[in-house]
Design an enzyme around this catalytic site. Structure first.
Site, PDB file in Angstrom:
ATOM      1  N   ASN A   1       1.368 -13.501  -4.804  1.00 51.34           N
ATOM      2  CA  ASN A   1       1.711 -14.661  -3.987  1.00 51.34           C
ATOM      3  C   ASN A   1       2.057 -15.839  -4.873  1.00 51.34           C
ATOM      4  OD1 ASN A   1      -0.525 -16.944  -3.825  1.00 51.34           O
ATOM      5  ND2 ASN A   1      -1.598 -14.985  -3.984  1.00 51.34           N
TER       6      ASN A   1
ATOM      7  N   HIS B   1      -0.655  -6.790  -5.121  1.00 51.63           N
ATOM      8  CA  HIS B   1      -0.649  -8.039  -4.360  1.00 51.63           C
ATOM      9  C   HIS B   1       0.028  -9.104  -5.209  1.00 51.63           C
ATOM     10  CE1 HIS B   1      -2.722 -12.012  -4.437  1.00 51.63           C
ATOM     11  NE2 HIS B   1      -2.351 -12.023  -3.169  1.00 51.63           N
TER      12      HIS B   1
ATOM     13  N   HIS C   1       0.853  -1.185   0.000  1.00 47.14           N
ATOM     14  CA  HIS C   1       0.000   0.000   0.000  1.00 47.14           C
ATOM     15  C   HIS C   1       0.893   1.240   0.000  1.00 47.14           C
ATOM     16  CE1 HIS C   1      -3.704  -2.230   0.673  1.00 47.14           C
ATOM     17  NE2 HIS C   1      -3.112  -2.887   1.655  1.00 47.14           N
TER      18      HIS C   1
END
Length: 304
Positions: free
Chosen positions: A110, A108, A98
């Site tokens: 992963n 994001h 952020h």
């Protein structure tokens, strides 16, 4: 067929966490990551790294986890009943960034590996992961560059992957109650178990290693863009959509909470500041309306 080797996956994931944190610290130039090592009572643990109140990043979290157990939670077995009663290992690196500046997107990423087994049976394993971009004041050139990096990441392994996993990302990061995507997408894949272990592992590595080359050029281009209270207010409002998705729909959040993971690490993805407003609508023709009108819907960013 190559055999699954959790130890080599874990070695890569730990190195990936180190490399991403180092790159983000260099970009931020003011703060470094703090680290918490944690252990899970029923098996495994992880290391959580968080950078707060930096020069560029308001909050950045980069987590590694490796948890084990005698049975999988409902979030993992609902669509795969053959996993009922299996012991398991789950490991991955997950991050959310952020930034301060509303002209830099939130992002994001992963990558993860699961392996489950019943006594006397062959292991069941798969990889998953991806990365996606959530801009507030988007620039088309940034979105195109992001997707070009995603396509190259896929093409290095299989030229069919980009279209498949770009579509999956658009469908997964979607808020049905808002009828909008969370952002401009990227890649999302799960349950990857095809050809052999080495092929799938190479793709997971490629996704992890391509995140920084995809994101940091956008950060560098936008970090000095001047903004005021209006832009900051809109950023905080739109962060509310991020919270809604992560708490209502995100499978990783559900898996972590249902397996007794470390709550602080799981909820690290939430922004430090956020706003909600009742029935707010952007002014027609405004920069805020541009996001709604031209970006929060699946589309072909590369004109393929």
């Amino acid at each position: 067929m190559s055999q699954p080797d959790p130890s080599v996956v874990k070695q890569f994931l730990l190195s990936l966490q180190d490399n991403i944190c180092s790159s983000l610290e260099q970009a931020d130039q003011q703060q470094t990551f703090s680290e918490d090592d944690w252990r899970r009572e029923s098996g495994g643990g992880g290391r959580t790294r968080v950078l707060t109140d930096g020069g560029v990043f308001e909050q950045a979290g980069v987590n590694f986890s490796h948890v084990t157990g005698d049975s999988l939670p409902h979030s993992a077995t609902a669509k795969r009943p053959e996993l009922e009663g299996c012991s398991f290992e789950a490991m991955g690196v997950s991050l959310v960034i952020h930034p301060h500046n509303p002209y830099i997107p939130t992002t994001h990423a992963n990558v993860r590996f699961f392996i489950a087994q019943k006594e006397g049976a062959d292991p069941i394993w798969w990889f998953g992961g991806g990365f996606d971009l959530t801009p507030y004041y988007p620039f088309r050139e940034d979105v195109i560059q992001w997707h070009q990096q995603a396509k190259q990441c896929c093409d290095d392994i299989d030229p069919h992957y980009y279209a498949k996993y770009k579509k999956w990302c658009d469908e997964y990061f979607y808020l049905p109650h808002r009828q909008e995507t969370r952002g401009v997408g990227g890649l999302f894949f799960d349950d990857l178990n095809e050809r052999d272990f080495d092929h799938c592992f190479r793709f997971m590595q490629n996704v992890g290693n391509n995140f920084i080359p995809a994101y940091l050029p956008i950060v560098e281009k936008r970090k000095n863009t001047v903004y005021g209270e209006r832009e900051r207010d809109f950023q905080l409002y739109r962060r509310g959509r991020y919270v809604e998705f992560n708490l209502v729909y995100d499978r990783g959040t559900l898996f972590g909470l249902q397996t007794g993971g470390r709550t602080e690490s799981i909820l690290m993805s939430l922004p430090p500041l956020v706003k909600w407003r009742y029935n707010w609508q952007p002014e027609p023709g405004s920069a805020e309306a541009d996001l709604y009108d031209n970006y929060l819907k699946p589309q072909n960013w590369l004109d393929l």
